[in-house]
Design an enzyme around this catalytic site. Structure first.
Site, mmCIF file in Angstrom:
data_model
loop_
_atom_site.group_PDB
_atom_site.id
_atom_site.type_symbol
_atom_site.label_atom_id
_atom_site.label_comp_id
_atom_site.label_asym_id
_atom_site.label_seq_id
_atom_site.Cartn_x
_atom_site.Cartn_y
_atom_site.Cartn_z
ATOM 1 N NE ARG A 105 -2.078 1.800 3.379
ATOM 2 C CZ ARG A 105 -1.945 1.390 4.644
ATOM 3 N NH1 ARG A 105 -2.566 0.317 5.080
ATOM 4 N NH2 ARG A 105 -1.186 2.063 5.483
ATOM 5 C CD GLU A 117 4.579 4.458 6.008
ATOM 6 O OE1 GLU A 117 5.697 4.286 6.545
ATOM 7 O OE2 GLU A 117 3.508 4.312 6.614
ATOM 8 C CG ASN A 132 2.506 0.841 4.628
ATOM 9 O OD1 ASN A 132 3.027 1.070 5.694
ATOM 10 N ND2 ASN A 132 1.770 1.722 3.981
ATOM 11 C CB SER A 148 -4.138 -3.256 8.135
ATOM 12 O OG SER A 148 -3.761 -1.978 8.599
ATOM 13 C CE LYS A 195 8.809 4.641 7.406
ATOM 14 N NZ LYS A 195 8.370 3.264 7.582
ATOM 15 C CE LYS A 249 8.138 9.426 6.991
ATOM 16 N NZ LYS A 249 7.475 8.777 5.869
ATOM 17 C CD GLU A 309 6.960 -0.071 7.458
ATOM 18 O OE1 GLU A 309 5.907 0.523 7.199
ATOM 19 O OE2 GLU A 309 8.058 0.278 7.009
ATOM 20 N N GLY A 310 3.870 0.513 11.104
ATOM 21 C CA GLY A 310 2.754 0.382 12.038
ATOM 22 C C GLY A 310 2.250 1.686 12.628
ATOM 23 N NE ARG A 363 -4.225 5.222 6.446
ATOM 24 C CZ ARG A 363 -2.942 4.914 6.574
ATOM 25 N NH1 ARG A 363 -2.528 4.244 7.625
ATOM 26 N NH2 ARG A 363 -2.066 5.296 5.664
#
Length: 474
Positions: free
Chosen positions: A125, A144, A146, A151, A305, A364, A368-369, A450
């Protein structure tokens, strides 16, 4: 916010009525999460947080994000196959970041043994924000990509219907009809099903590798049910189950609890905290197997990253995609400024610039997450502390993106209904399948919007900061 909603945002009675309808619609549609109090139980659930109104997204930038997704799929796949590039790019990071170093050790061990896996599945994603220039024009800027456990493809497949109903209730029937259909769950399942089919064993299963605490289980079930509907068996296991029940036969076929596994779909494994010695052993077992890993460890490393920062360097994309100049141009057009903090004169200069003007940048780490990035005064403090230490090479620096805020209501269980100034992040899901050297599937699989209040610098839905949204194209 699109002008279409300005009349609604300040109408308290209309907002209250629409919010009540929206919450019931979300529960009816299955936009659900388990609760923080009972994260293992599905008999006590609540709606996943979402916006009351869909958010305005510039149509041209939305289309640009979709148009470049197949290019990013190609790029991730190319990086994952390029040992020299990964070795060179991550050399400084693995000296100071234990987690990346351990992933890299497994990667090298598997390569030395020789890959048993012949079919490769990527589900990624690519996330963007809309950077507002001084002249007011917006540009698409990648945050970024993923490459593991991307998700909310399931829940976002159901969110547009909720927003469509809300707009209808508010008398915005024309606008409601313009919301786009969106079903990433179906697109992700299509990729998993293709990989399962190419693995070539009808009785083999797809294994979802899942967390110990599975609050976001309904998002996964959306994809899982698409596979059951294709008569593909799915099992759900944790790392410790793999450690206790997993084995390889002489052909390196993977068996877990006596069942042959064709595809391992990771919804876990992207943060250091989940790994103890047993879980690292389980990860190695999975990587050594013939099963299709989504992602395999090379593809997880391709999403770091540090790799993202290296891809932005002049000439790098051209080396990785030599026969795709148009793809290179489309990819490069989405990049924000990315800077290395490697040791040496250039890294010293960049660190000093960021310390002097921290509001220009985001710091950064290789994580992740959501919820890991550093901004403003915190960025300055951390850089001051590590500026003369090799530890700084485990971070990259990125230009801070400045989106145009808009008013919306963020609906969260047990939270008051109040208007917030919000910014949004658009993610495009990509799926590809490669058999040997042949790419047999490469497509964009849907989108995720989002939105969060502007006081929250960082964090996604699972981190409890952002909420699900639907783009309203303007």
């Amino acid at each position: 916010m699109a002008a279409a909603w300005q009349d609604v945002v300040r109408d308290a009675a209309a907002v209250r009525e629409a919010a009540a309808v929206a919450v019931d619609a979300a529960l009816l549609a299955g936009v659900l999460m388990r609760t923080g109090e009972q994260p293992h139980a599905s008999d006590v659930v609540n709606y996943a947080p979402f916006t009351l109104l869909p958010s305005a997204v510039p149509r041209a930038l939305f289309e640009q994000a979709y148009a470049v997704q197949q290019d990013f799929n190609l790029l991730v796949d190319a990086v994952s196959q390029n040992k020299e590039f990964l070795e060179e790019t991550l050399a400084s990071t693995i000296k100071v970041d234990d987690f990346t170093a351990q992933l890299f050790r497994i990667y090298m061990q598997v390569l030395e043994e020789g890959l048993a896996q012949t079919v490769f599945l990527g589900i990624n994603r690519s996330d963007y924000m809309f950077d507002c220039g001084l002249d007011g024009t917006a540009a698409l800027r990648q945050i970024e990509i993923n490459t593991i456990a991307a998700s909310f493809g399931g829940l976002t497949s159901r969110t547009a219907d909720v927003h469509r109903l809300v707009l209808n209730v508010l008398g915005k029937t024309e606008e409601a009809s313009q919301l786009l259909p969106n079903n990433p769950a179906k697109g992700l399942a299509l990729g998993i099903a293709k990989a399962w089919e190419l693995y070539g064993s009808q009785r083999a299963v797809v294994m979802f590798l899942v967390e110990e605490v599975q609050r976001n289980i309904f998002d996964q079930r959306c994809v899982e049910n698409e596979l059951w509907n294709r008569n593909i068996r799915v099992i759900r296991k944790r790392f410790r189950d793999v450690f206790e029940q997993g084995s390889l036969d002489a052909s390196r076929r993977l068996y877990v609890d006596g069942q042959e596994v064709a595809v391992v779909y990771y919804r876990e494994g992207y943060v250091p905290q989940v790994y103890d010695e047993q879980n690292w052993e389980a990860r190695l077992l999975l990587e050594r197997s013939r099963a299709v890993k989504c992602p395999d460890i090379a593809t997880q490393l391709a999403g770091t990253k540090k790799v993202q920062q290296e891809l932005s360097q002049p000439g790098t994309l051209e080396k990785l995609l030599p026969s795709h100049p148009e793809a290179v141009a489309r990819i490069r057009a989405t990049f924000a400024g990315l800077y290395s903090l490697d040791e040496g004169e250039e890294g010293d200069r960049i660190a000093a610039t960021a310390i002097a003007d921290p509001d220009r940048f985001v710091l950064k780490p290789q994580r992740e997450g959501g919820g890991n990035n550093l901004y403003g005064e915190e960025l300055r403090e951390v850089l001051e502390k590590i500026k003369d230490s090799p530890e700084r090479t485990s971070y990259i620096l990125m230009d801070k993106i400045r989106p145009q805020p808009a008013l919306n209501y963020l609906l969260r269980a047990h939270s008051p209904l109040q208007v917030s100034e919000c910014i949004s992040e658009l993610g495009i899901f990509g799926v590809y399948v490669r058999q040997g050297q042949e790419l047999v599937l490469n497509q964009a699989a849907g989108h995720l919007l989002r939105t969060k209040a502007i006081e929250h610098a960082d964090g996604g839905v699972a981190a409890g900061v952002a909420v699900l949204d639907t783009p309203y194209l303007v």
